[in-house]
Design a protein around this motif. Structure first.
Motif, short mmCIF file in Angstrom:
data_model
loop_
_atom_site.label_atom_id
_atom_site.label_comp_id
_atom_site.label_asym_id
_atom_site.label_seq_id
_atom_site.Cartn_x
_atom_site.Cartn_y
_atom_site.Cartn_z
N CYS A 208 -4.78 -37.31 -13.84
CA CYS A 208 -3.77 -37.90 -13.03
C CYS A 208 -2.95 -36.65 -12.71
N VAL B 207 3.07 -35.83 -14.01
CA VAL B 207 3.68 -36.55 -14.81
C VAL B 207 5.21 -36.48 -14.79
N GLU C 226 3.42 -30.89 -12.45
CA GLU C 226 1.95 -31.08 -11.89
C GLU C 226 1.40 -31.00 -13.42
N THR C 227 0.30 -32.00 -13.68
CA THR C 227 -0.09 -32.29 -15.03
C THR C 227 -1.25 -30.97 -15.27
N LEU D 4 -3.56 -37.69 -19.99
CA LEU D 4 -3.66 -37.91 -18.76
C LEU D 4 -4.16 -36.67 -17.65
N ARG D 5 -3.85 -35.53 -18.47
CA ARG D 5 -4.51 -34.47 -17.74
C ARG D 5 -6.19 -34.59 -17.85
N LEU E 74 0.25 -36.72 -22.45
CA LEU E 74 0.14 -35.86 -21.71
C LEU E 74 -1.37 -35.42 -21.59
#
Ligand code: C2E
Ligand code: CA
Ligand code: CA
Ligand code: CA
Length: 277
Positions: free
Chosen positions: A251, A254, A48-49, A246-247, A243
């Motif tokens: 998102c 990952v 989980e991001t 993306l957080r 990362l």
């Protein structure tokens, strides 16, 4: 038939030289490897991001050929697809993955497992029954199994695929669209599918920390996924900057070398245990 690339190198496509001695020998070796259960399954964590919690793992097939060494899946999966071997291969990976998942769950880890399906699988009307039987035998709840399919595997025969996807969905199995963005399915089709998860292809993910256009593409994909009530997964995360981006984009999940490479099942269990705070 050999194709000549612009560099003048002769490359053989998977449809070429279907009966060449080398190819036939590889097919025979692959058949034997599947029968002997020499196809190994490795597992790549999905986290989980926002929290770093492990939610599951993707199963990936590995073949170590006795003479040629490691054969990448991008080579032996198409070989299996073109020689009638993809069905036993898929069933082997599915069974191994569910057995392992059952073990991890008995150890107290609430995680799911994701298995890749080939386009052919969506034309096999007994797939939902086989999946139901394996779930029953291993005791893994249907909701802890995700089947990853690509846009092109649905487009081959959308009506037939829909029947099978609906039956899998009715069992409670989750479905993911893999390599999102690389196919050409219509957005209308995407909305009709009983899917739970969208996996953004790593070709869009890998440069988001350095390329604002890639970042815009990923942002749109996340928004589209969320508008359709899907979990959005980014694959191919290789560094911390990616990362963090993306957080920021929201998102959900990952996967990538930055978190972990695909691991042999026992190593994955150790990795899981070591991560528990
Ligand atoms: P895929 O389903 O898109 O799987 C993800 C691929 O990305 C895997 O390659 C994985 O090892 C690789 N990967 C993961 N994280 C990173 C990263 O951070 N950077 C980079 N550069 N790569 C990363 P792999 O295992 O070589 O598999 C390639 C493809 O072969 C898979 O792509 C899938 O399409 C197919 N495949 C593998 N196992 C199976 C299987 O059991 N059944 C079927 N039908 N296809 C499979
Ligand atoms: Ca996949
Ligand atoms: Ca993928
Ligand atoms: Ca891929």
């Amino acid at each position: 038939v050999a194709k000549t690339t612009h560099a003048g190198v002769r490359v053989y496509t998977s449809d070429d030289d279907r009966n060449s001695p080398r190819r036939l020998a590889m097919v025979a070796d692959l058949r034997e490897a599947i029968q002997r259960h020499d196809i190994v399954v490795v597992f790549q964590p999905k986290i989980e991001t926002a929290t770093g919690l492990v939610v599951g793992a993707e199963a990936l097939a590995r073949w170590h050929h006795p003479a040629h060494g490691f054969v990448p899946p991008d080579e032996f999966i198409p070989l299996a697809e073109h020689s009638g071997l993809i069905r036993p291969l898929t069933l082997h990976v599915l069974e191994v993955s569910l057995r392992r998942c059952a073990t991890w769950r008995r150890m107290g880890h609430d995680i799911h497992v994701a298995v890749n399906l080939s386009p052919n699988s969506l034309q096999e009307s007994d797939l939902p029954d086989i999946v139901a039987r394996l779930l029953g035998q291993t005791g893994v709840p249907a909701s802890a199994l995700t089947l990853e399919i690509t846009e092109s595997s649905i487009m081959a025969d959308p009506t037939g695929a829909m029947v099978i996807l609906d039956r899998l969905h009715a069992l409670g199995v989750k479905l993911a669209i893999d390599d999102f963005g690389t196919g050409y399915s219509s957005l209308g089709r995407l909305r009709e599918l009983p899917i739970h998860e969208m996996k953004i292809d790593r070709s869009f993910v890998q440069r988001i920390a350095v390329d604002h256009r890639d970042r815009a593409v990923v942002r749109s994909a996340v928004q589209l996924g969320h508008a359709l009530d899907l979990m959005v997964v980014a694959e191919g995360v290789e560094d911390e900057h990616t990362l963090l981006h993306l957080r920021q984009e929201g998102c959900n999940l990952v996967q990538g070398f930055f978190i972990s490479k695909p691991l042999p099942a026992d190593d994955f269990a150790d990795w899981l245990t070591a991560r528990i705070p």
